[in-house]
Design an enzyme around this catalytic site. Structure first.
Site, PDB file in Angstrom:
ATOM      1  N   TYR A 195      29.941  35.563  -0.645  1.00  0.00           N
ATOM      2  CA  TYR A 195      29.726  35.114  -2.033  1.00  0.00           C
ATOM      3  C   TYR A 195      29.074  36.179  -2.906  1.00  0.00           C
ATOM      4  O   TYR A 195      29.233  36.184  -4.131  1.00  0.00           O
ATOM      5  CB  TYR A 195      28.914  33.814  -2.051  1.00  0.00           C
ATOM      6  CG  TYR A 195      27.424  33.996  -1.874  1.00  0.00           C
ATOM      7  CD1 TYR A 195      26.846  34.050  -0.615  1.00  0.00           C
ATOM      8  CD2 TYR A 195      26.597  34.151  -2.980  1.00  0.00           C
ATOM      9  CE1 TYR A 195      25.487  34.241  -0.460  1.00  0.00           C
ATOM     10  CE2 TYR A 195      25.233  34.338  -2.843  1.00  0.00           C
ATOM     11  CZ  TYR A 195      24.678  34.384  -1.577  1.00  0.00           C
ATOM     12  OH  TYR A 195      23.338  34.587  -1.431  1.00  0.00           O
ATOM     13  N   GLU A 217      31.770  64.606 -13.519  1.00  0.00           N
ATOM     14  CA  GLU A 217      32.322  63.263 -13.711  1.00  0.00           C
ATOM     15  C   GLU A 217      31.958  62.674 -15.070  1.00  0.00           C
ATOM     16  O   GLU A 217      32.104  61.467 -15.277  1.00  0.00           O
ATOM     17  CB  GLU A 217      31.851  62.316 -12.607  1.00  0.00           C
ATOM     18  CG  GLU A 217      32.414  62.598 -11.230  1.00  0.00           C
ATOM     19  CD  GLU A 217      33.919  62.364 -11.114  1.00  0.00           C
ATOM     20  OE1 GLU A 217      34.596  62.149 -12.141  1.00  0.00           O
ATOM     21  OE2 GLU A 217      34.414  62.426  -9.979  1.00  0.00           O
ATOM     22  N   TYR A 220      21.350  32.416 -13.652  1.00  0.00           N
ATOM     23  CA  TYR A 220      20.161  33.046 -13.082  1.00  0.00           C
ATOM     24  C   TYR A 220      20.131  34.559 -13.249  1.00  0.00           C
ATOM     25  O   TYR A 220      19.230  35.217 -12.789  1.00  0.00           O
ATOM     26  CB  TYR A 220      20.085  32.748 -11.575  1.00  0.00           C
ATOM     27  CG  TYR A 220      19.991  31.285 -11.255  1.00  0.00           C
ATOM     28  CD1 TYR A 220      20.935  30.665 -10.458  1.00  0.00           C
ATOM     29  CD2 TYR A 220      18.938  30.529 -11.751  1.00  0.00           C
ATOM     30  CE1 TYR A 220      20.853  29.318 -10.165  1.00  0.00           C
ATOM     31  CE2 TYR A 220      18.842  29.179 -11.460  1.00  0.00           C
ATOM     32  CZ  TYR A 220      19.801  28.577 -10.672  1.00  0.00           C
ATOM     33  OH  TYR A 220      19.721  27.249 -10.382  1.00  0.00           O
ATOM     34  N   HIS A 250      28.876  58.448  -3.472  1.00  0.00           N
ATOM     35  CA  HIS A 250      29.822  58.521  -2.354  1.00  0.00           C
ATOM     36  C   HIS A 250      29.179  57.855  -1.134  1.00  0.00           C
ATOM     37  O   HIS A 250      29.144  58.439  -0.059  1.00  0.00           O
ATOM     38  CB  HIS A 250      30.149  59.979  -2.020  1.00  0.00           C
ATOM     39  CG  HIS A 250      30.812  60.729  -3.126  1.00  0.00           C
ATOM     40  ND1 HIS A 250      31.187  62.048  -3.010  1.00  0.00           N
ATOM     41  CD2 HIS A 250      31.174  60.345  -4.378  1.00  0.00           C
ATOM     42  CE1 HIS A 250      31.743  62.456  -4.144  1.00  0.00           C
ATOM     43  NE2 HIS A 250      31.744  61.435  -5.000  1.00  0.00           N
ATOM     44  N   HIS A 270      27.259  56.490 -10.012  1.00  0.00           N
ATOM     45  CA  HIS A 270      28.443  56.834  -9.205  1.00  0.00           C
ATOM     46  C   HIS A 270      27.957  57.528  -7.944  1.00  0.00           C
ATOM     47  O   HIS A 270      27.208  58.510  -8.022  1.00  0.00           O
ATOM     48  CB  HIS A 270      29.383  57.739  -9.985  1.00  0.00           C
ATOM     49  CG  HIS A 270      30.346  58.471  -9.098  1.00  0.00           C
ATOM     50  ND1 HIS A 270      31.197  57.802  -8.237  1.00  0.00           N
ATOM     51  CD2 HIS A 270      30.579  59.786  -8.911  1.00  0.00           C
ATOM     52  CE1 HIS A 270      31.902  58.700  -7.564  1.00  0.00           C
ATOM     53  NE2 HIS A 270      31.545  59.909  -7.949  1.00  0.00           N
ATOM     54  N   HIS A 328      37.513  58.395  -2.635  1.00  0.00           N
ATOM     55  CA  HIS A 328      36.448  59.097  -3.355  1.00  0.00           C
ATOM     56  C   HIS A 328      35.071  58.452  -3.181  1.00  0.00           C
ATOM     57  O   HIS A 328      34.205  59.037  -2.538  1.00  0.00           O
ATOM     58  CB  HIS A 328      36.866  59.188  -4.832  1.00  0.00           C
ATOM     59  CG  HIS A 328      35.918  59.927  -5.712  1.00  0.00           C
ATOM     60  ND1 HIS A 328      36.301  60.486  -6.902  1.00  0.00           N
ATOM     61  CD2 HIS A 328      34.583  60.168  -5.602  1.00  0.00           C
ATOM     62  CE1 HIS A 328      35.263  61.078  -7.472  1.00  0.00           C
ATOM     63  NE2 HIS A 328      34.214  60.886  -6.697  1.00  0.00           N
TER      64      HIS A 328
HETATM   65 ZN   LIG Z   1      32.301  61.569  -6.987  1.00  0.00          ZN
END
Ligand SMILES: [Zn+2]
Length: 225
Positions: free
Chosen positions: A113, A73, A208, A94, A92, A155
């Site tokens: 929120y 990736e 903040y 899963h 990243h 994904h």
């Molecule tokens: Zn992935």
């Protein structure tokens, strides 16, 4: 070895994605910006066995240095660093709930929120694109416009931050929010906060930082008055 401190921090963060329940097996990848490009976890390598020297150094145009191949990736990580100068680290994963929502190709709307922690009124979901492609990288960058996190269709999820700690914290937050949203959806469609209500939260977060307002020292001082 160059960037030893950053490499150690990257390995520690990659392990945290597993220990905090965000990952399964060797799926997912983590990177951190460094001088001349970024450092990224190697392809298909178990995080618990990973050492600082296993991390792969890359330029933003994809030239790699290291004994191992970079995560498949890497184009997505490189694209985020090119498009977003404020990105210092990318996570990243899963993770289960975020991936479930991504498999429905649904955005995470302003049902709570804390969605504002990702920077806006929603966390968008990209269309599906094959992993490791420039198409997925471009889709992620588009979905991240005005935001620090997105879902990747069919994904998983991606989060970035100024630091590894902040990117990981946001990925954890997005996973928790997706889990809560799916739980709420199992009963019905939750009412959504208005743009004005979310704008108020975003303004407070800007003051903040992305931390929960009540946890800031200023808020505690105010509360004790
Ligand atoms: Zn992935």
């Amino acid at each position: 070895m160059k960037d030893l401190v950053l490499r150690r921090a990257l390995v520690a963060t990659a392990r945290m994605t597993s220990h905090r329940g965000l990952n399964r097996g060797t799926s997912g990848n983590v990177s951190v910006r460094c001088r001349g490009g970024f450092l990224v976890t190697p392809s298909g390598f178990p995080y618990d066995a990973m050492r600082p020297q296993d991390v792969v150094a890359m330029t933003l145009d994809g030239r790699a240095t290291g004994r191992l191949a970079p995560s498949s990736e890497w184009p997505m990580h490189a694209a985020v660093y090119r498009a977003r100068p404020e990105a210092g680290a990318v996570v990243h994963v899963h993770s289960e709930a975020a991936t479930a929502l991504a498999c429905l190709r649904r955005d995470l709307p302003a049902f709570h929120y804390m969605v504002a922690a990702a920077g806006s009124t929603s966390v968008r979901c990209t269309p599906y694109a094959t992993f490791g492609t420039e198409a997925l990288a471009a889709a992620a960058v588009a979905a991240l416009e005005g935001r620090r996190a997105c879902l990747l269709g069919n994904h998983g999820q991606l989060a970035f931050g100024a630091t590894l700690e902040k990117a990981l914290a946001l990925a954890v937050e997005v996973e928790g929010l997706c889990a809560t949203y799916l739980r709420a959806l199992s009963v019905g469609e939750p009412p959504l906060l208005s743009d004005a209500e979310m704008a108020e939260v975003i303004a407070k977060f800007a003051t903040y930082g992305v931390a929960r307002p009540a946890s800031s020292a200023r808020d505690r001082r105010r509360a004790s008055r």
